[in-house]
Design a protein around this motif. Structure first.
Motif, PDB file in Angstrom:
ATOM      1  N   SER A  78       0.830  -1.203   0.000  1.00 26.03           N
ATOM      2  CA  SER A  78       0.000   0.000   0.000  1.00 26.03           C
ATOM      3  C   SER A  78       0.863   1.251   0.000  1.00 26.03           C
ATOM      4  O   SER A  78       2.022   1.226   0.438  1.00 26.03           O
ATOM      5  CB  SER A  78      -0.913   0.004   1.238  1.00 26.03           C
ATOM      6  N   ASP A  79       0.297   2.319  -0.522  1.00 27.46           N
ATOM      7  CA  ASP A  79       0.864   3.664  -0.383  1.00 27.46           C
ATOM      8  C   ASP A  79       2.319   3.726  -0.830  1.00 27.46           C
ATOM      9  O   ASP A  79       3.202   4.132  -0.080  1.00 27.46           O
ATOM     10  CB  ASP A  79       0.714   4.136   1.063  1.00 27.46           C
ATOM     11  N   SER A  80       2.567   3.368  -2.095  1.00 24.63           N
ATOM     12  CA  SER A  80       3.931   3.426  -2.628  1.00 24.63           C
ATOM     13  C   SER A  80       4.340   4.851  -2.982  1.00 24.63           C
ATOM     14  O   SER A  80       5.532   5.160  -3.036  1.00 24.63           O
ATOM     15  CB  SER A  80       4.068   2.510  -3.849  1.00 24.63           C
ATOM     16  N   HIS A  81       3.390   5.734  -3.245  1.00 28.55           N
ATOM     17  CA  HIS A  81       3.638   7.179  -3.423  1.00 28.55           C
ATOM     18  C   HIS A  81       4.801   7.455  -4.385  1.00 28.55           C
ATOM     19  O   HIS A  81       5.673   8.288  -4.094  1.00 28.55           O
ATOM     20  CB  HIS A  81       3.901   7.860  -2.083  1.00 28.55           C
ATOM     21  N   ILE A  82       4.804   6.787  -5.525  1.00 28.73           N
ATOM     22  CA  ILE A  82       5.860   7.037  -6.503  1.00 28.73           C
ATOM     23  C   ILE A  82       5.797   8.500  -6.945  1.00 28.73           C
ATOM     24  O   ILE A  82       4.745   8.995  -7.332  1.00 28.73           O
ATOM     25  CB  ILE A  82       5.716   6.103  -7.720  1.00 28.73           C
ATOM     26  N   GLY A  83       6.929   9.187  -6.873  1.00 28.11           N
ATOM     27  CA  GLY A  83       6.993  10.621  -7.149  1.00 28.11           C
ATOM     28  C   GLY A  83       7.283  11.443  -5.912  1.00 28.11           C
ATOM     29  O   GLY A  83       7.725  12.596  -6.018  1.00 28.11           O
ATOM     30  N   PHE A 128       2.828   6.758 -12.805  1.00 34.09           N
ATOM     31  CA  PHE A 128       2.128   5.508 -13.068  1.00 34.09           C
ATOM     32  C   PHE A 128       3.003   4.564 -13.896  1.00 34.09           C
ATOM     33  O   PHE A 128       3.037   3.348 -13.651  1.00 34.09           O
ATOM     34  CB  PHE A 128       0.813   5.771 -13.805  1.00 34.09           C
ATOM     35  N   ASP A 129       3.719   5.093 -14.874  1.00 32.95           N
ATOM     36  CA  ASP A 129       4.597   4.269 -15.709  1.00 32.95           C
ATOM     37  C   ASP A 129       5.697   3.625 -14.869  1.00 32.95           C
ATOM     38  O   ASP A 129       6.003   2.433 -15.030  1.00 32.95           O
ATOM     39  CB  ASP A 129       5.238   5.114 -16.817  1.00 32.95           C
ATOM     40  N   THR A 130       6.299   4.399 -13.970  1.00 35.91           N
ATOM     41  CA  THR A 130       7.377   3.882 -13.126  1.00 35.91           C
ATOM     42  C   THR A 130       6.872   2.770 -12.224  1.00 35.91           C
ATOM     43  O   THR A 130       7.516   1.720 -12.071  1.00 35.91           O
ATOM     44  CB  THR A 130       7.983   5.012 -12.279  1.00 35.91           C
ATOM     45  N   LEU A 131       5.711   2.975 -11.615  1.00 34.74           N
ATOM     46  CA  LEU A 131       5.132   1.938 -10.765  1.00 34.74           C
ATOM     47  C   LEU A 131       4.854   0.674 -11.563  1.00 34.74           C
ATOM     48  O   LEU A 131       5.205  -0.439 -11.149  1.00 34.74           O
ATOM     49  CB  LEU A 131       3.843   2.430 -10.125  1.00 34.74           C
ATOM     50  N   ASP A 132       4.235   0.843 -12.722  1.00 35.72           N
ATOM     51  CA  ASP A 132       3.883  -0.304 -13.559  1.00 35.72           C
ATOM     52  C   ASP A 132       5.124  -1.095 -13.954  1.00 35.72           C
ATOM     53  O   ASP A 132       5.147  -2.328 -13.865  1.00 35.72           O
ATOM     54  CB  ASP A 132       3.146   0.194 -14.804  1.00 35.72           C
ATOM     55  N   LYS A 136       6.177  -5.092 -12.606  1.00 33.34           N
ATOM     56  CA  LYS A 136       6.254  -6.192 -13.581  1.00 33.34           C
ATOM     57  C   LYS A 136       7.247  -7.269 -13.161  1.00 33.34           C
ATOM     58  O   LYS A 136       7.181  -8.401 -13.632  1.00 33.34           O
ATOM     59  CB  LYS A 136       6.629  -5.646 -14.961  1.00 33.34           C
ATOM     60  N   SER A 137       8.174  -6.920 -12.255  1.00 28.72           N
ATOM     61  CA  SER A 137       9.166  -7.903 -11.818  1.00 28.72           C
ATOM     62  C   SER A 137       8.677  -8.761 -10.655  1.00 28.72           C
ATOM     63  O   SER A 137       9.385  -9.675 -10.215  1.00 28.72           O
ATOM     64  CB  SER A 137      10.462  -7.199 -11.422  1.00 28.72           C
ATOM     65  N   VAL A 138       7.471  -8.491 -10.139  1.00 30.70           N
ATOM     66  CA  VAL A 138       6.944  -9.287  -9.035  1.00 30.70           C
ATOM     67  C   VAL A 138       6.568 -10.680  -9.535  1.00 30.70           C
ATOM     68  O   VAL A 138       5.896 -10.826 -10.560  1.00 30.70           O
ATOM     69  CB  VAL A 138       5.710  -8.608  -8.401  1.00 30.70           C
ATOM     70  N   GLY A 141       0.886 -14.104  -9.990  1.00 28.64           N
ATOM     71  CA  GLY A 141      -0.003 -14.258 -11.125  1.00 28.64           C
ATOM     72  C   GLY A 141      -0.636 -12.968 -11.590  1.00 28.64           C
ATOM     73  O   GLY A 141      -0.787 -12.719 -12.779  1.00 28.64           O
ATOM     74  N   LYS A 142      -1.004 -12.102 -10.638  1.00 28.40           N
ATOM     75  CA  LYS A 142      -1.741 -10.891 -11.008  1.00 28.40           C
ATOM     76  C   LYS A 142      -1.624  -9.878  -9.885  1.00 28.40           C
ATOM     77  O   LYS A 142      -1.374 -10.235  -8.731  1.00 28.40           O
ATOM     78  CB  LYS A 142      -3.219 -11.237 -11.274  1.00 28.40           C
ATOM     79  N   ILE A 143      -1.809  -8.600 -10.221  1.00 32.78           N
ATOM     80  CA  ILE A 143      -1.849  -7.535  -9.226  1.00 32.78           C
ATOM     81  C   ILE A 143      -3.192  -6.822  -9.351  1.00 32.78           C
ATOM     82  O   ILE A 143      -3.601  -6.434 -10.445  1.00 32.78           O
ATOM     83  CB  ILE A 143      -0.696  -6.535  -9.408  1.00 32.78           C
ATOM     84  N   PHE A 144      -3.889  -6.699  -8.225  1.00 32.07           N
ATOM     85  CA  PHE A 144      -5.169  -6.013  -8.178  1.00 32.07           C
ATOM     86  C   PHE A 144      -4.979  -4.669  -7.470  1.00 32.07           C
ATOM     87  O   PHE A 144      -4.245  -4.577  -6.484  1.00 32.07           O
ATOM     88  CB  PHE A 144      -6.202  -6.852  -7.422  1.00 32.07           C
ATOM     89  N   TYR A 145      -5.687  -3.657  -7.940  1.00 42.39           N
ATOM     90  CA  TYR A 145      -5.505  -2.306  -7.435  1.00 42.39           C
ATOM     91  C   TYR A 145      -6.834  -1.684  -7.023  1.00 42.39           C
ATOM     92  O   TYR A 145      -7.894  -2.003  -7.574  1.00 42.39           O
ATOM     93  CB  TYR A 145      -4.906  -1.393  -8.514  1.00 42.39           C
TER      94      TYR A 145
END
Length: 330
Positions: A78-83, A128-132, A136-138, A141-145
């Motif tokens: 939670s709350d990664s606050h990229i930027g 958003f691009d940086t987070l995405d 992707k390296s996790v 199976g899937k990431i839900f937001y």
């Protein structure tokens, strides 16, 4: 009274303006509890802080841990606050990567990851691009937001384009996995800074219909950004129409409600509903009412490892009522 967590100056010519050099900061942060592993085992849902699971020397799972076998597990971040780049954490991307490394060090990949909002700090396209790209390296199976208020500063346009495809309305949805029914809610669309969360009539109507056909024995997991219980309304740490949503859930024997927003772990059990807020992967906030206002809290680097977190869940099919238990693994 002096704040016991007030940062002390460190004599180092390479230190940044909060007295902690970047290398030392990241060394401490690399072992922060940046996420929570949820496990459902024997009908009991337990959460494990990732800093308790991973050996800081080897980077692998700590030896001798008695972690129960489970059919089903997932991780909450939670709350990664990229930027964000202020002194409370000058490298939120680095601490997010520490979280990802811990997830990938697990002996078995989680079924999926839940991100409970504030993916970004300013809802900018590059954030958003940086987070995405990072997520992707996790190994999952899937990431839900679900969105946080920081992801909705443009009325959610970029968030919905990137992470809300296939959802209803402003980003709510549900699915079933291993007999558990999951519901992702958006309670930040009409959020005012410092104000309470808000679900809204349309989403509540959808939620009531979504739950209507389910057996009362179905385990339910609800996740949203702002807590669905009144932790500290003076700071906006609660959701004003949550009682209507919780009313739909009270007939179920096992309900777990997972939230972020307050950047710290607080639990409450009310009947068959267990509430659990997650730590941030970015920076801590003060305990409810312990400061004039909420916001990024600067602490010494060696303190941060105990103030950031992720959550992991395992599930074994069982007839017992589920409960969330935090455990410290020595």
């Amino acid at each position: 009274m002096q704040d016991p967590l007030k940062s002390k100056e460190i004599s180092n010519p390479e230190a940044n303006n909060d007295g902690v050099d970047r290398r030392g900061f990241l060394e401490c942060m690399a072992w922060a509890g940046t996420g929570v592993l949820w496990m459902m085992t024997g009908g009991v849902m337990k959460s494990y802080g990732m800093s308790q699971l991973i050996d800081r020397t080897t980077g692998g799972l700590r030896k001798g841990l008695a972690i129960p076998a489970a059919d089903f597990s997932f991780v909450q971040i939670s709350d990664s606050h990229i930027g964000f780049n202020k002194p409370a954490n000058p490298d939120v991307l680095g601490t997010l990567q520490a979280t990802i490394d811990k997830i990938n060090a697990m002996p078995a990949p989680p079924a999926f990851v839940l991100h409970t909002g504030d993916l970004t700090h300013l809802a900018q396209a590059e954030e958003f691009d940086t987070l995405d790209q990072s997520l992707k390296s996790v190994k999952t199976g899937k990431i839900f937001y679900v969105p946080g208020e920081h992801d909705m500063t443009d009325n959610g346009k970029l968030y919905l384009e990137r992470f809300g495809k296939g959802t209803k309305g402003d980003g709510w949805y549900s699915w079933d996995d291993h007999g558990v029914h999951f519901i992702g809610l958006n309670n930040v669309t009409n959020h005012v800074d410092g104000g309470l969360g808000y679900i809204g009539a349309d989403q509540l109507k959808w939620m009531e219909a979504d739950l209507k056909g389910l057996s009362a024995s179905t385990p339910i997991v609800v996740f949203a950004h702002i807590p669905l219980w009144a932790i500290y309304p003076q700071w906006g740490w609660g959701t004003q129409d949550s009682e209507q949503a919780l009313g739909f859930l009270r007939r179920f024997g096992s309900v777990s409600v997972l939230n972020g927003h307050i950047h710290q772990t607080i639990q409450k059990v009310e009947g068959n509903i267990t509430f659990h807020t997650a730590n941030s992967t970015a920076f801590p906030q003060p305990a409810p009412g312990s400061a004039p206002s909420p916001g990024p809290m600067k602490v010494p680097a060696e303190k941060l490892r105990g103030l950031l977190g992720l959550t992991n869940v395992n599930y074994v099919e069982h007839n017992h009522t589920l409960a969330i238990t935090d455990e410290i693994l020595q």
